[in-house]
Design a protein around this motif. Structure first.
Motif, mmCIF file in Angstrom:
data_model
loop_
_atom_site.group_PDB
_atom_site.id
_atom_site.type_symbol
_atom_site.label_atom_id
_atom_site.label_comp_id
_atom_site.label_asym_id
_atom_site.label_seq_id
_atom_site.Cartn_x
_atom_site.Cartn_y
_atom_site.Cartn_z
ATOM 1 N N SER A 710 25.450 42.519 39.722
ATOM 2 C CA SER A 710 26.006 43.352 38.718
ATOM 3 C C SER A 710 26.672 42.960 37.903
ATOM 4 O O SER A 710 26.810 44.148 36.798
ATOM 5 C CB SER A 710 25.924 44.046 39.962
ATOM 6 N N GLY A 711 26.963 42.063 37.277
ATOM 7 C CA GLY A 711 28.070 41.648 36.375
ATOM 8 C C GLY A 711 29.360 41.845 36.976
ATOM 9 O O GLY A 711 30.505 41.423 36.038
ATOM 10 N N LYS A 712 29.821 42.687 37.713
ATOM 11 C CA LYS A 712 31.220 42.711 38.308
ATOM 12 C C LYS A 712 32.003 41.656 39.210
ATOM 13 O O LYS A 712 31.121 40.708 39.592
ATOM 14 C CB LYS A 712 30.964 43.760 39.755
ATOM 15 N N PRO A 713 32.840 41.207 38.766
ATOM 16 C CA PRO A 713 33.794 40.474 39.470
ATOM 17 C C PRO A 713 33.694 40.734 41.200
ATOM 18 O O PRO A 713 33.419 41.772 41.439
ATOM 19 C CB PRO A 713 35.827 40.519 39.244
ATOM 20 N N TYR A 714 32.971 39.712 41.492
ATOM 21 C CA TYR A 714 33.590 39.547 43.317
ATOM 22 C C TYR A 714 34.584 38.404 43.849
ATOM 23 O O TYR A 714 35.112 37.992 42.607
ATOM 24 C CB TYR A 714 32.061 39.085 43.552
ATOM 25 N N ALA A 715 35.027 37.821 45.307
ATOM 26 C CA ALA A 715 36.167 38.081 45.727
ATOM 27 C C ALA A 715 35.646 36.534 46.674
ATOM 28 O O ALA A 715 34.364 37.633 47.517
ATOM 29 C CB ALA A 715 37.021 38.581 45.513
ATOM 30 N N MET A 716 36.757 35.823 46.823
ATOM 31 C CA MET A 716 35.781 35.746 48.297
ATOM 32 C C MET A 716 37.434 34.802 49.162
ATOM 33 O O MET A 716 39.146 35.453 48.188
ATOM 34 C CB MET A 716 35.099 33.852 47.999
ATOM 35 N N THR A 717 37.260 34.465 50.185
ATOM 36 C CA THR A 717 38.293 34.422 50.894
ATOM 37 C C THR A 717 37.928 32.943 51.538
ATOM 38 O O THR A 717 36.996 33.121 51.976
ATOM 39 C CB THR A 717 39.249 35.437 52.232
ATOM 40 N N THR A 718 38.941 31.829 52.566
ATOM 41 C CA THR A 718 38.577 30.790 52.843
ATOM 42 C C THR A 718 39.467 30.957 53.797
ATOM 43 O O THR A 718 40.004 30.987 53.571
ATOM 44 C CB THR A 718 38.106 30.065 52.651
ATOM 45 N N GLN A 719 39.358 30.295 55.363
ATOM 46 C CA GLN A 719 40.189 30.521 56.445
ATOM 47 C C GLN A 719 39.527 29.367 57.909
ATOM 48 O O GLN A 719 38.942 28.887 57.496
ATOM 49 C CB GLN A 719 40.113 31.902 57.167
ATOM 50 N N ASP A 720 39.952 28.732 57.953
ATOM 51 C CA ASP A 720 40.370 27.271 58.406
ATOM 52 C C ASP A 720 40.362 27.681 59.847
ATOM 53 O O ASP A 720 41.558 28.019 59.956
ATOM 54 C CB ASP A 720 40.856 25.922 58.529
ATOM 55 N N LEU A 721 39.150 27.030 60.919
ATOM 56 C CA LEU A 721 39.624 27.329 62.426
ATOM 57 C C LEU A 721 39.881 25.747 62.846
ATOM 58 O O LEU A 721 38.525 25.182 62.806
ATOM 59 C CB LEU A 721 38.388 27.860 63.094
ATOM 60 N N ASP A 722 40.582 25.635 63.700
ATOM 61 C CA ASP A 722 41.652 24.474 63.882
ATOM 62 C C ASP A 722 41.811 24.530 65.730
ATOM 63 O O ASP A 722 42.576 25.004 65.900
ATOM 64 C CB ASP A 722 43.053 23.921 63.507
ATOM 65 N N GLY A 723 40.363 24.367 66.769
ATOM 66 C CA GLY A 723 40.902 24.797 67.693
ATOM 67 C C GLY A 723 40.743 25.770 67.973
ATOM 68 O O GLY A 723 40.814 27.189 67.862
#
Length: 841
Positions: A710-723
């Motif tokens: 669509s040409g619109k901005p998008y977003a991302m999140t990241t998260q670590d899982l450790d045990g």
């Protein structure tokens, strides 16, 4: 002189003459009192031939016995053959010999050897070679001309089939027919031509002749096991034998050989389903899901009158297993591995109808077991196989548990091992019904071949699929805020299943089956039961379904095998019956070397399951990435409000194939999420504008996430899982171009060749949309919408009934449409407001 005196003197003269002619030149009388007629020119040869038991060439009176009847001779012509005119003698009962020779009769200058005739299997230990060349001197005797002879030893024993796997020979257990036993001379652990060997006869009594060349040293006896033969006793298939003496008979320990009969039981989606002329599941290119529908009872096929197809009326297992699908191994490796553990006639991989309640398929398993036991027509009065071993994967473990719950049937089974069985269910099992994707077999990348809406229809009466739903013992797992104010469990979830078109009665029946049959380890009627669970991989443990402007799935991840949560696979199995495999996803579990190394001795011989060091400390190490975009194409959630309309139409209005939110091509080594999922490198959950990507840090991957179309901005999140620990959420907003995601232990995002830094955390408040309504002629209304949010609003939607369209400019609705209309907006973080009805004054 009288005539009588003359006759007497003549007789004496003749006797003396005859004696002189018969005695060799220089011979003396045999008694010391007899005078020698002349100087002696002959010699006496004396000695002993004995069995050299040690053998070392040194005679030992206490063990080395003389050998009677052995031929000793002077080999005058040195051809190693005793000729009739050569001096000779045979040994007496004590092995002694003595004979007289005339050295003068031998060829001048020769020293003919003194030999003993040795049988082909025997050998001289003294002298070596087997000849003595002592000088023959006239008048001088040769004493102590001894010969030591070594003769073969014999190893003997008993080798029998261990029909009851107890390591003890029972009277009715036959010999291990044609099993090869051999002396492993070169310690190569395999039979080589020329090594002493024998084949076990039908009665099991065997013996091996050990040649004299192998006497006096420790030996190793092994069995060269053909396919399907396994050493129960000794477990190593070998026995060390202390040094043997010549002629010794040594009896070895009893050998017991296990010849297991193995039945492999596949899991959900694991066998072909079809009707005459049509393979509905799975032809490698897709599946005809509507041809596999079940009727409302979850047991019979759906008829044309009920809304099915001509094929669905006749559909059932074709007899084949799904060995490969979408280019990936499914059960090919598993069937190959377990087939090699048994003789061909003692292995079965059954094909059963996974669409149905596992309890309804017990008769299929029973028939296969009877055929295996009878090795011919069934039923039979005297089965050739006493008991079988069940190896069950995933849902096949539920079928196996149902089978051994019957004492009469359990009597046919010695051992059961379940691998990755969702005993307490799996939350992923709701996705076929609610979204038409992400089938519970897990990680196959098969969704691209499946029609979402057809899968939703199939799932409505799929009692076999409902057997995989989280059970009463699992606890609350489903959160649908628009449907229930509390999280739902096995008792309350059936109402939601009904609201989205599922058969609530079947869901409740399966929950009751878990409560009564599966959820507790309990007694299995004497069957030795072992459990293998996968761990160390991020696995969906809870599901939250959000309906509104942007339908979303929020999944909570815990530990498991990517499909079955660890607590479900472990259920309440005792610690000594529970075993773990680390970092292996659900489908490959049964054939993975971690699993086979643990359970093969148990499967083949009933030995304890071997410990797996890798399974002891195996925490989850993963990265969860959420992509929030305005136009990502995921699956459409079945809204409870629309379920009745969908049921009436048979198929939902939208026909969207599930595909990755990222559909662009990867550049360089990077892959799209769709490619990575197909390769089994990531787990993917999609709905509406949110895509969740889970990457195992042990297998880092580089992904390309293209710009929103669509040409619109998008977003991302990241998260670590450790045990059990969850790291901080890293937020990346206002992304406009393609992003390269290096996912793994150290996840980074790059755009335009530079590493991106996290922005401020995502806010959690949903937008708020206001409607301005203007009445027009003819009862029509003109609707203008305006949405506000602390972050950017990425989409506003207008709903007419369940038909959704993106709002770009004021819309005109009829009076009927206006009465059914609602609206909602979503922001860049996926926060969606609940749908708000259009209020007409």
């Amino acid at each position: 002189m009288s005539r009588s005196l003359l006759s007497f003197l003549l007789g004496v003269t003749v006797a003396v003459a005859l004696a002189s002619w018969a005695m060799p030149a220089g011979a003396c009388a045999q008694s010391p009192q007899d005078p020698c007629l002349e100087d002696r020119e002959t010699s006496w040869v004396r000695g002993t031939v004995f069995t050299d038991r040690v053998p070392d060439g040194a005679p030992r009176a206490e063990i080395d016995l003389g050998r009677p009847g052995e031929l000793v001779w002077v080999d005058v012509d040195e051809d190693a053959v005793p000729d009739a005119d050569e001096p000779r003698a045979r040994t007496d009962g004590d092995g002694r010999f003595a004979f007289e020779v005339d050295p003068g009769a031998f060829p001048a200058g020769s020293r003919p050897p003194l030999r003993v005739q040795v049988a082909a299997a025997n050998a001289c230990t003294v002298p070596d070679p087997c000849a003595r060349r002592a000088p023959f001197v006239p008048g001088e005797d040769l004493d102590d001309q001894d010969f030591g002879i070594a003769i073969p030893a014999v190893l003997r024993g008993q080798a029998n089939e261990d029909l009851d796997d107890d390591g003890v020979r029972d009277r009715d257990e036959p010999g291990a027919l044609n099993l090869r036993l051999y002396v492993d001379v070169d310690r190569s652990r395999s039979y080589d031509r020329g090594e002493p060997t024998t084949l076990v006869p039908f009665h099991g009594a065997w013996d091996i002749e050990v040649p004299v060349t192998l006497l006096g040293r420790a030996l190793t006896v092994r069995s060269d096991n053909p396919q399907g033969f396994h050493c129960k006793r000794p477990l190593s298939c070998e026995e060390t034998v202390p040094p043997l003496g010549a002629g010794e008979f040594r009896t070895l320990d009893q050998r017991m050989i296990s010849e297991p009969a193995i039945v492999f039981v596949h899991g959900f989606l694991g066998s072909e389903i079809g009707c005459p002329g049509n393979k509905a599941w799975f032809d490698g290119l897709g599946a005809d899901l509507l041809d596999m529908q079940l009727g409302p009872d979850g047991r019979s096929n759906m008829t044309v009158a009920q809304g099915g197809t001509r094929c669905s009326e006749q559909a059932g297992p074709t007899g084949g297993l799904i060995l490969q699908a979408a280019g990936k191994d499914i059960y090919g490796s598993s069937v190959s591995h377990y087939a090699k553990l048994a003789r061909a006639e003692r292995f079965r991989a059954i094909a059963w109808d996974w669409r149905k309640d596992p309890r309804s398929q017990v008769h299929v398993l029973d028939r296969a077991i009877d055929e295996l036991r009878c090795q011919g027509p069934t039923p039979c009065d005297a089965p050739r196989v006493r008991k079988v071993v069940l190896v069950a994967h995933s849902q096949g473990g539920l079928l196996s548990r149902a089978y051994v719950a019957d004492p009469a049937r359990a009597a046919k089974v010695s051992r059961l091992v379940t691998v990755g069985t969702p005993t307490w269910g799996s939350p992923k099992s709701i996705f076929p019904l609610v979204g038409g994707v992400e089938t519970p077999i897990g990680g196959l990348g098969m969704d691209v071949f499946l029609d979402n809406d057809d899968l939703k229809v199939l799932a409505r009466n799929l009692s076999g699929g409902f057997s995989l739903a989280p059970s009463p013992a699992y606890g609350p797992w489903l959160d649908v805020p628009t449907f229930s104010s509390t999280r739902m469990d096995a008792d309350s979830a059936p109402d939601f299943y009904a609201a989205i078109g599922g058969n609530a009665l079947l869901v409740r029946q399966q929950a009751q089956a878990h409560r009564e049959l599966y959820d507790r380890f309990g007694s299995l009627n004497g069957v030795d039961y072992q459990v293998v669970a996968g761990r160390g991989m991020a696995t969906i443990t809870d599901v939250k379904l959000l309906y509104g402007a942007d339908e979303r799935v929020e999944a909570t991840f815990g530990e498991g095998d990517q499909t079955v949560p660890l607590k479900s696979a472990e259920f309440d199995a005792p610690a000594d019956r529970l075993h773990h495999v680390c970092g292996i996803s659900h489908v490959p579990l049964t054939a993975d070397p971690q699993t086979t190394a643990m359970i093969d001795p148990f499967v083949t011989m009933g030995e304890p399951v071997r410990p797996n060091p890798q399974g002891r400390d195996c925490p989850v190490a993963a990265t969860v990435v959420n992509v929030y975009a305005a136009t990502a194409l995921g699956f459409d959630l079945t809204d409870p409000v629309a379920a009745a309309a969908s049921a009436r139409s048979g198929i939902g209005a939208a026909r969207v194939r599930a595909r990755s939110a990222a559909t662009g091509r990867a550049t360089g080594p990077a892959m799209t999420p769709a490619q990575a999922q197909a390769a089994g490198l990531i787990d993917l959950v999609q709905a509406g504008g949110q895509t969740t990507i889970v990457v195992d840090d042990r297998r880092p991957v580089q992904l390309t996430v293209p710009a929103d179309r669509s040409g619109k901005p998008y977003a991302m999140t990241t998260q670590d899982l450790d045990g059990s620990r969850r790291g901080p959420v890293r937020t990346f907003g206002d992304l406009t171009g393609a992003t390269v995601l290096d996912a793994g232990a150290a996840t980074t995002l790059r755009a335009g060749g530079r590493v991106l830094r996290p922005s401020r955390g995502a806010e959690r408040d949903a937008p708020r949309t206001r409607a301005q309504i203007v009445r027009l002629a003819g009862g029509r209304v003109r609707v203008a919408l305006a949405a506000r949010d602390r972050s950017r609003v990425t989409g506003t939607y207008v709903f007419v009934g369940e038909r959704r369209r993106r709002y770009r400019r004021p819309v005109v609705l009829t009076a009927a449409q206006a009465r059914r209309a609602s609206f909602a907006s979503v922001d860049r973080w996926g926060n969606a407001e609940p749908r708000r009805p259009l209020r007409l004054r």
